[in-house]
Design a protein around this motif. Structure first.
Motif, PDB file in Angstrom:
ATOM      1  N   ARG A   1       0.777  -1.276  -0.106  1.00  0.00           N
ATOM      2  CA  ARG A   1       0.012   0.006  -0.183  1.00  0.00           C
ATOM      3  C   ARG A   1       0.767   1.096   0.121  1.00  0.00           C
ATOM      4  NH1 ARG A   1      -4.512   1.113   4.494  1.00  0.00           N
ATOM      5  NH2 ARG A   1      -5.552  -0.571   3.374  1.00  0.00           N
TER       6      ARG A   1
ATOM      7  N   GLU B   1       1.054   4.061  -2.736  1.00  0.00           N
ATOM      8  CA  GLU B   1       0.661   5.581  -2.423  1.00  0.00           C
ATOM      9  C   GLU B   1       1.795   6.675  -2.876  1.00  0.00           C
ATOM     10  OE1 GLU B   1      -2.209   4.915   1.341  1.00  0.00           O
ATOM     11  OE2 GLU B   1      -0.146   5.390   1.767  1.00  0.00           O
TER      12      GLU B   1
ATOM     13  N   VAL C   1      -7.886   9.408  -3.258  1.00  0.00           N
ATOM     14  CA  VAL C   1      -8.383   8.055  -3.309  1.00  0.00           C
ATOM     15  C   VAL C   1      -7.797   7.300  -2.236  1.00  0.00           C
ATOM     16  CG1 VAL C   1      -9.039   5.638  -4.326  1.00  0.00           C
ATOM     17  CG2 VAL C   1      -9.546   7.822  -5.248  1.00  0.00           C
ATOM     18  N   PHE C   2      -6.515   7.098  -2.281  1.00  0.00           N
ATOM     19  CA  PHE C   2      -5.707   6.302  -1.318  1.00  0.00           C
ATOM     20  C   PHE C   2      -5.797   6.967   0.311  1.00  0.00           C
ATOM     21  CE2 PHE C   2      -2.394   5.495  -4.886  1.00  0.00           C
ATOM     22  CZ  PHE C   2      -2.871   4.137  -4.771  1.00  0.00           C
TER      23      PHE C   2
ATOM     24  N   ILE D   1      -9.210   5.845   1.315  1.00  0.00           N
ATOM     25  CA  ILE D   1      -9.329   4.258   1.684  1.00  0.00           C
ATOM     26  C   ILE D   1      -8.750   4.265   3.333  1.00  0.00           C
ATOM     27  CG2 ILE D   1      -8.376   2.173   1.220  1.00  0.00           C
ATOM     28  CD1 ILE D   1      -8.462   2.888  -1.712  1.00  0.00           C
ATOM     29  N   ARG D   2      -7.660   4.766   3.362  1.00  0.00           N
ATOM     30  CA  ARG D   2      -6.984   4.667   4.645  1.00  0.00           C
ATOM     31  C   ARG D   2      -7.904   5.253   5.878  1.00  0.00           C
ATOM     32  NH1 ARG D   2      -2.232   3.262   6.060  1.00  0.00           N
ATOM     33  NH2 ARG D   2      -0.536   3.083   4.194  1.00  0.00           N
TER      34      ARG D   2
ATOM     35  N   LEU E   1     -11.189   5.366   5.740  1.00  0.00           N
ATOM     36  CA  LEU E   1     -12.235   4.441   5.944  1.00  0.00           C
ATOM     37  C   LEU E   1     -12.008   3.181   6.541  1.00  0.00           C
ATOM     38  CD1 LEU E   1     -14.309   4.979   2.404  1.00  0.00           C
ATOM     39  CD2 LEU E   1     -14.947   5.768   4.636  1.00  0.00           C
ATOM     40  N   THR E   2     -10.630   2.852   6.353  1.00  0.00           N
ATOM     41  CA  THR E   2     -10.357   1.363   6.795  1.00  0.00           C
ATOM     42  C   THR E   2      -9.612   1.597   8.281  1.00  0.00           C
ATOM     43  OG1 THR E   2      -8.451   1.589   5.796  1.00  0.00           O
ATOM     44  CG2 THR E   2     -10.049   0.211   4.734  1.00  0.00           C
TER      45      THR E   2
ATOM     46  N   SER F   1      -6.991   3.031   8.887  1.00  0.00           N
ATOM     47  CA  SER F   1      -5.477   2.856   8.873  1.00  0.00           C
ATOM     48  C   SER F   1      -4.551   4.114   9.225  1.00  0.00           C
ATOM     49  CB  SER F   1      -4.899   2.280   7.453  1.00  0.00           C
ATOM     50  OG  SER F   1      -5.707   1.113   7.257  1.00  0.00           O
TER      51      SER F   1
END
Length: 255
Positions: A63, A67, A105-106, A109-110, A112-113, A115
């Protein structure tokens, strides 16, 4: 009758002393900040682990690599494909728009998850800022100006820290190993930390020496390609060398 004085043996425990209110020194603050950053990147010497695994964690795994690489790669490819030799320009809006979009987007995603998103958010801000500058000037090569500034700042910091005897590598490792600044009294450690800081300064200086002429020549495709080649492919080996050198100074205790 007056009580006889008690002997030290019979006296009760001494009252606890008030904790020291001495503020931390500048070197302690810098070491703590660098140490925390190194620990989050998986570079804690006290944690151990194979060198390859440590380097992989420092790069953020698949990941982290995506990124770091994809936004710049997309920009270079699209700018090259849409480049018009007559006007000597590529489609900046398309190239930069998709590049910033990928970074966004990256980051999403982090988030939402759940991270750690600090690095991704920082990358998004840097990518958006660089894109804004390039769109403002209308020159594709200006998309790399922020990278030049970052390399110059890091390179200068590592070089100055080595020359004045307060290597940034030493400060970070001293914090992580609960050694503070005591490493400065050990000639071997000072020498190793000096050369490690010089090596990192050399990496950033090398990037600038190779890429700046391409910037002034306006060769966006070559500049973007070399930025990718001189990114993680040079970062990873130097992380490995740094890790091995530090582990040699602080060998793991025998089990």
């Amino acid at each position: 009758m007056t009580d006889a004085p008690r002997s030290p043996e019979s006296a009760g425990p001494e009252p606890e002393r008030a904790p020291s209110l001495t503020p931390p020194s500048a070197s302690e603050l810098v070491g703590a900040a660098l140490g925390d950053a190194a620990r989050r990147a998986g570079l804690d010497p006290s944690a151990g682990g194979p060198t390859g695994h440590v380097v992989w964690r420092a790069m953020g795994g698949w990941r982290g690599i995506l990124e770091s690489v994809l936004p710049s790669l997309v920009f270079v490819i699209l700018f090259t494909v849409t480049y018009d030799p007559e006007t000597q320009r590529g489609d900046l809006w398309l190239s930069l728009g998709l590049s910033v979009g990928l970074a966004a987007v990256f980051t999403l995603i982090r988030l939402l998850t759940r991270s750690p998103a600090g690095a991704a958010i920082g990358g998004l801000v840097a990518t958006a800022g660089a894109a804004a500058l390039a769109l403002l000037t209308g020159r594709g090569q200006d998309n790399f100006v922020f990278g030049f500034i970052t390399n110059a700042a890091y390179g200068t910091a590592f070089l100055v820290s080595a020359l004045i005897g307060w290597s940034l590598i030493g400060l970070a490792v001293g914090f992580l190993m609960n050694e503070g600044t005591r490493w400065r009294s050990d000639k071997r450690k000072r020498r190793v930390f000096f050369w490690l800081a010089i090596a990192w300064a050399g990496l950033f200086a090398f990037r600038l020496a190779v890429q700046l002429p391409l910037y002034f020549a306006g060769d966006v495709t070559a500049l973007g390609t070399l930025k990718l080649i001189m990114g993680l492919p040079l970062f990873a080996p130097l992380v490995a060398v740094t890790w091995l050198a530090v582990r040699a100074l602080y060998p793991a205790p025998a089990k």
